[in-house]
Design an enzyme around this catalytic site. Structure first.
Site, short mmCIF file in Angstrom:
data_model
loop_
_atom_site.label_atom_id
_atom_site.label_comp_id
_atom_site.label_asym_id
_atom_site.label_seq_id
_atom_site.Cartn_x
_atom_site.Cartn_y
_atom_site.Cartn_z
N ARG A 46 2.33 -2.47 1.06
CA ARG A 46 1.48 -1.80 2.05
C ARG A 46 2.18 -1.82 3.41
NH1 ARG A 46 1.15 -5.56 4.97
NH2 ARG A 46 0.09 -4.33 6.54
N ALA A 48 2.96 0.96 6.80
CA ALA A 48 3.58 2.29 6.81
C ALA A 48 5.08 2.29 6.45
CB ALA A 48 3.31 2.96 8.16
N ASP A 237 0.02 3.93 11.60
CA ASP A 237 0.23 4.62 10.31
C ASP A 237 0.62 6.07 10.51
OD1 ASP A 237 -1.46 2.21 9.41
OD2 ASP A 237 -0.56 3.08 7.62
N LYS A 248 -4.90 0.59 11.40
CA LYS A 248 -5.95 -0.12 10.67
C LYS A 248 -7.29 -0.09 11.40
CE LYS A 248 -5.68 -1.52 7.47
NZ LYS A 248 -6.11 -0.61 6.36
O1 MRU Z 1 -3.90 -0.63 4.73
P1 MRU Z 1 -2.59 -1.20 5.19
O2 MRU Z 1 -2.51 -2.68 5.05
O3 MRU Z 1 -1.41 -0.49 4.55
O4 MRU Z 1 -2.55 -0.86 6.74
C1 MRU Z 1 -1.41 -1.19 7.48
C2 MRU Z 1 -1.56 -0.97 8.93
O5 MRU Z 1 -2.55 -0.47 9.41
C3 MRU Z 1 -0.37 -1.30 9.77
O6 MRU Z 1 -0.75 -1.70 11.06
C4 MRU Z 1 0.54 -0.07 9.89
O7 MRU Z 1 0.84 0.45 8.62
C5 MRU Z 1 1.80 -0.37 10.61
S1 MRU Z 1 2.88 -1.40 9.68
C6 MRU Z 1 4.29 -1.68 10.57
#
Ligand code: MRU
Length: 346
Positions: A46, A48, A237, A248
């Site tokens: 998980r 981005a 994301d 998130k």
């Molecule tokens: O649902 P997730 O755990 O994949 O969400 C991840 C996030 O919201 C992170 O903050 C985002 O992907 C940035 S990761 C460098």
């Protein structure tokens, strides 16, 4: 100890199964596309940038055993793989960017033999992985300039090693500041409902020797009002052309709280997270997830009466006005975002 979130090993995609953390650090080897799709959906892998790498390696995994002789039928198979992977999660731009990078590498070489295109695709996936390692370190280097000795930083979800290949974006800034000798304290919002902040961010920060405290999401305002937070840094994301940022769920509330308490609010993200085809955050697709994540996943017994409706969006959009700056690998972007994003992110 060095942690690597995702890599190609033993003819498979090797990932940490993040659903088992912090109780267990277990690596799993994914050898087929369906298992990868499921792993993405269930957040075993998980974040981005890690999703960008998973998508790229996934495209290779999906065509590595193709028996197609001519490029035409090979490219058709590749398109099927691409479409399948693209349906795993909708919000992180990096996932679609990773797929697209692989597709265009194949298309550029469509006059070659299928076997040759496979080798090119493997190299392209490795290049994407290497680029993430470099860009996270650039984000860390640039972002650390904004951090003062003795700063206390609040973060949400996990934008660290576990969300990238091996360094992090928002947490990369913190790692770099620490490497520079700055004394940093972190408050990690637990991040209901999937607890990435509680389970993952505190796990990796404490392993790296960073002073970290976990707080429930609804404690952020109190901490800020007590003067305990100097900065907020979150990942992203997808960032629209005007700077509106999807991250998130809960990130938007932190941005509002930070504005009220006059605390700088930063987003840290690499160039592939930007989606310049999307004008504002209103057009960013927001993933809706299984209601059971809210009612029962981490509880011994269901905590919401059966039949009650449950709202479970995985992300929210922070309007650009609330963002002090966006720390990218290409430079720190400030207002006016529309003009500056266009200039810096190409
Ligand atoms: O649902 P997730 O755990 O994949 O969400 C991840 C996030 O919201 C992170 O903050 C985002 O992907 C940035 S990761 C460098």
């Amino acid at each position: 100890m060095d942690i690597r979130t995702i890599e190609w090993k033993k003819d498979a995609i090797k990932i940490i199964d993040q659903t088992l953390l912090p109780a267990e650090l277990k690596y799993i080897y994914i050898k087929d596309l369906k298992t990868l799709w499921q792993a993405i959906k269930e957040l075993k892998v998980r974040g981005a940038p890690a999703l960008g790498a998973a998508a790229a390696l996934g495209v290779y995994l999906g065509i590595a055993k193709s028996k197609a002789k001519d490029a035409g039928s090979f490219l058709k198979e590749l398109d099927k793989v691409a479409l399948y992977l693209a349906a795993s999660r909708p919000t992180a731009k990096n996932l679609f960017w990773g797929i697209e990078r692989m597709r265009s590498a194949a298309l550029k070489n469509k006059y070659r033999h299928a076997q040759a295109i496979k080798i090119i695709l493997f190299k392209e996936a490795q290049a994407i992985i290497e680029e993430d390692r470099v860009s996270c370190r650039a984000i860390g280097r640039l972002g650390a300039k904004l951090i003062k000795d003795n700063d206390t930083i609040m973060t949400v979800c996990n934008a660290g090693i576990l969300a990238t290949i091996d360094y992090g974006t928002a947490l990369g800034v913190i790692y770099r500041a620490k490497e520079e000798g700055k004394r940093i304290k972190v408050f990690s919002c637990e991040t209901r409902p999937l607890l990435q902040g509680a389970r993952l961010t505190t796990w990796e920060l404490s392993r790296k020797g960073v002073d970290v405290t976990a707080n429930c999401d609804n404690m952020a305002a109190t901490l800020m009002s007590q003067g305990k937070i100097d900065k907020v840094i979150a990942g992203a994301d997808r960032i629209a052309a005007n700077g509106d940022t999807a991250n998130k769920i809960g990130t938007y509330s932190l941005a509002i709280l930070a504005r009220y308490h006059k605390i700088p609010f930063y987003i840290a993200a690499p160039a592939p997270t930007f989606d310049l085809s999307i004008k504002t955050g209103k057009d960013i697709p927001i993933e809706q997830r299984d209601p059971k994540e809210v009612s029962e996943l981490f509880y011994k017994k269901p905590m919401i009466t059966k039949g009650v409706k449950i709202y479970n969006p995985a992300f929210d959009v922070t309007p650009h006005e609330l963002i002090t700056a966006i720390i990218t690998d290409k430079g720190i972007i400030r207002k006016p975002y529309k003009e500056n994003i266009k200039r810096i992110i190409v």
